[in-house]
Design a protein around this motif. Structure first.
Motif, PDB file in Angstrom:
ATOM      1  N   MET A   1      -3.358  32.301 -45.880  1.00 16.98           N
ATOM      2  CA  MET A   1      -2.629  33.402 -45.321  1.00 16.98           C
ATOM      3  C   MET A   1      -2.092  32.991 -43.960  1.00 16.98           C
ATOM      4  N   HIS A   2      -1.196  33.784 -43.423  1.00 18.64           N
ATOM      5  CA  HIS A   2      -0.561  33.379 -42.178  1.00 18.64           C
ATOM      6  C   HIS A   2      -0.257  34.591 -41.311  1.00 18.64           C
ATOM      7  N   ASP A   3      -0.065  34.329 -40.049  1.00 23.37           N
ATOM      8  CA  ASP A   3       0.399  35.294 -39.072  1.00 23.37           C
ATOM      9  C   ASP A   3       1.494  34.564 -38.303  1.00 23.37           C
ATOM     10  N   ASP A   4       2.749  34.793 -38.687  1.00 21.59           N
ATOM     11  CA  ASP A   4       3.888  33.995 -38.225  1.00 21.59           C
ATOM     12  C   ASP A   4       3.649  32.538 -38.637  1.00 21.59           C
ATOM     13  N   LEU A   5       3.692  31.582 -37.714  1.00 28.45           N
ATOM     14  CA  LEU A   5       3.480  30.169 -38.075  1.00 28.45           C
ATOM     15  C   LEU A   5       2.017  29.744 -38.016  1.00 28.45           C
ATOM     16  N   ILE A   6       1.134  30.620 -37.604  1.00 26.18           N
ATOM     17  CA  ILE A   6      -0.295  30.297 -37.570  1.00 26.18           C
ATOM     18  C   ILE A   6      -0.867  30.547 -38.959  1.00 26.18           C
ATOM     19  N   LEU A   7      -1.546  29.534 -39.505  1.00 26.77           N
ATOM     20  CA  LEU A   7      -2.149  29.633 -40.827  1.00 26.77           C
ATOM     21  C   LEU A   7      -3.648  29.860 -40.688  1.00 26.77           C
ATOM     22  N   TYR A   8      -4.219  30.559 -41.657  1.00 27.34           N
ATOM     23  CA  TYR A   8      -5.657  30.795 -41.682  1.00 27.34           C
ATOM     24  C   TYR A   8      -6.201  30.428 -43.049  1.00 27.34           C
TER      25      TYR A   8
ATOM     26  N   LEU B   1       5.518  22.083 -48.920  1.00 26.76           N
ATOM     27  CA  LEU B   1       5.363  21.857 -47.490  1.00 26.76           C
ATOM     28  C   LEU B   1       4.240  20.880 -47.222  1.00 26.76           C
ATOM     29  N   SER B   2       4.421  20.087 -46.203  1.00 20.54           N
ATOM     30  CA  SER B   2       3.389  19.202 -45.694  1.00 20.54           C
ATOM     31  C   SER B   2       3.357  19.428 -44.190  1.00 20.54           C
ATOM     32  N   MET B   3       2.162  19.528 -43.621  1.00 22.17           N
ATOM     33  CA  MET B   3       2.056  19.840 -42.198  1.00 22.17           C
ATOM     34  C   MET B   3       0.970  19.032 -41.521  1.00 22.17           C
ATOM     35  N   ALA B   4       1.155  18.862 -40.220  1.00 23.95           N
ATOM     36  CA  ALA B   4       0.122  18.313 -39.347  1.00 23.95           C
ATOM     37  C   ALA B   4      -0.032  19.306 -38.211  1.00 23.95           C
ATOM     38  N   GLY B   5      -1.242  19.423 -37.704  1.00 20.93           N
ATOM     39  CA  GLY B   5      -1.463  20.364 -36.612  1.00 20.93           C
ATOM     40  C   GLY B   5      -2.879  20.301 -36.091  1.00 20.93           C
ATOM     41  N   ASN B   6      -3.263  21.368 -35.425  1.00 19.75           N
ATOM     42  CA  ASN B   6      -4.593  21.478 -34.843  1.00 19.75           C
ATOM     43  C   ASN B   6      -5.311  22.666 -35.466  1.00 19.75           C
ATOM     44  N   ALA B   7      -6.598  22.511 -35.669  1.00 18.66           N
ATOM     45  CA  ALA B   7      -7.403  23.569 -36.272  1.00 18.66           C
ATOM     46  C   ALA B   7      -8.562  23.926 -35.362  1.00 18.66           C
ATOM     47  N   ALA B   8      -8.974  25.171 -35.457  1.00 19.33           N
ATOM     48  CA  ALA B   8     -10.148  25.650 -34.721  1.00 19.33           C
ATOM     49  C   ALA B   8     -10.816  26.721 -35.560  1.00 19.33           C
ATOM     50  N   LEU B   9     -12.122  26.788 -35.479  1.00 17.19           N
ATOM     51  CA  LEU B   9     -12.840  27.845 -36.175  1.00 17.19           C
ATOM     52  C   LEU B   9     -12.701  29.125 -35.364  1.00 17.19           C
ATOM     53  N   VAL B  10     -12.538  30.239 -36.057  1.00 17.74           N
ATOM     54  CA  VAL B  10     -12.371  31.534 -35.396  1.00 17.74           C
ATOM     55  C   VAL B  10     -13.745  32.141 -35.167  1.00 17.74           C
TER      56      VAL B  10
ATOM     57  N   ALA C   1     -10.715  29.395 -40.415  1.00 18.34           N
ATOM     58  CA  ALA C   1     -10.136  28.301 -39.631  1.00 18.34           C
ATOM     59  C   ALA C   1      -8.704  28.697 -39.301  1.00 18.34           C
ATOM     60  N   ARG C   2      -8.333  28.536 -38.026  1.00 22.53           N
ATOM     61  CA  ARG C   2      -6.965  28.806 -37.571  1.00 22.53           C
ATOM     62  C   ARG C   2      -6.247  27.469 -37.449  1.00 22.53           C
ATOM     63  N   ILE C   3      -5.109  27.326 -38.104  1.00 23.67           N
ATOM     64  CA  ILE C   3      -4.353  26.078 -38.093  1.00 23.67           C
ATOM     65  C   ILE C   3      -3.008  26.331 -37.426  1.00 23.67           C
ATOM     66  N   THR C   4      -2.752  25.591 -36.360  1.00 25.79           N
ATOM     67  CA  THR C   4      -1.502  25.703 -35.622  1.00 25.79           C
ATOM     68  C   THR C   4      -0.674  24.455 -35.911  1.00 25.79           C
ATOM     69  N   PRO C   5       0.390  24.585 -36.705  1.00 30.68           N
ATOM     70  CA  PRO C   5       1.186  23.413 -37.064  1.00 30.68           C
ATOM     71  C   PRO C   5       1.922  22.827 -35.856  1.00 30.68           C
ATOM     72  N   SER C   6       2.039  21.492 -35.838  1.00 33.17           N
ATOM     73  CA  SER C   6       2.840  20.811 -34.821  1.00 33.17           C
ATOM     74  C   SER C   6       4.042  20.116 -35.463  1.00 33.17           C
ATOM     75  N   VAL C   7       3.897  19.765 -36.746  1.00 37.20           N
ATOM     76  CA  VAL C   7       4.975  19.135 -37.511  1.00 37.20           C
ATOM     77  C   VAL C   7       4.956  19.739 -38.916  1.00 37.20           C
ATOM     78  N   ILE C   8       6.130  20.130 -39.387  1.00 36.49           N
ATOM     79  CA  ILE C   8       6.255  20.671 -40.744  1.00 36.49           C
ATOM     80  C   ILE C   8       7.300  19.845 -41.489  1.00 36.49           C
ATOM     81  N   SER C   9       6.923  19.363 -42.662  1.00 42.26           N
ATOM     82  CA  SER C   9       7.848  18.632 -43.530  1.00 42.26           C
ATOM     83  C   SER C   9       8.132  19.495 -44.750  1.00 42.26           C
ATOM     84  N   ILE C  10       9.401  19.685 -45.034  1.00 33.13           N
ATOM     85  CA  ILE C  10       9.797  20.398 -46.245  1.00 33.13           C
ATOM     86  C   ILE C  10      10.154  19.343 -47.276  1.00 33.13           C
ATOM     87  N   LEU C  11       9.387  19.314 -48.346  1.00 36.01           N
ATOM     88  CA  LEU C  11       9.585  18.332 -49.407  1.00 36.01           C
ATOM     89  C   LEU C  11      10.494  18.915 -50.478  1.00 36.01           C
TER      90      LEU C  11
END
Length: 115
Positions: free
Chosen positions: A1-8, A43-52, A90-100
């Motif tokens: 699920m997501h909240d704007d570009l933040i994924l959970y 989609l393929s993504m790289a980013g940072n994750a943190a536990l909520v 887990a909250r995932i904040t993307p830094s790079v998004i690849s559209i395949l």
């Protein structure tokens, strides 16, 4: 699920994923729905994750989860606080998004940096 570009994502509290996020916040993920090799689109993504851990944020993410998957209300105990025993968000904040889009050619990718 997501909240704007933040994924959970809901993961096991004692899982390897949760342990890895605690040790190193860099993550990669893929969302590749396709029927065969020549029609890969996703989609393929790289980013940072943190536990909520924050109670208010956890409740917000649980509301998102129940909105997207209302059938879960039947499976959980209404008296149990989210994210429910043994689970954590887990909250995932993307830094790079690849559209395949392999329909445009094998390996075709459009890369976007998230700022």
């Amino acid at each position: 699920m997501h909240d704007d570009l933040i994924l959970y994502s809901c993961i096991g509290l004692g899982s390897q994923k949760a342990h890895s996020i605690r040790q190193h916040d860099k993550v990669s993920l893929a969302i590749p729905p396709y029927q065969d090799w020549e029609h890969i689109r996703g989609l393929s993504m790289a980013g940072n994750a943190a536990l909520v851990h924050d109670a208010d944020k956890t409740e917000h993410v649980a509301d998102l989860l129940l909105f997207h998957f209302p059938q879960l209300r039947q499976l959980i105990n209404a008296n149990t606080a989210p994210p429910w025993p043994g689970l954590v968000f887990a909250r995932i904040t993307p830094s790079v998004i690849s559209i395949l889009n392999y329909e445009l050619g094998f390996g075709h990718t459009d890369l976007f940096e998230v700022t």
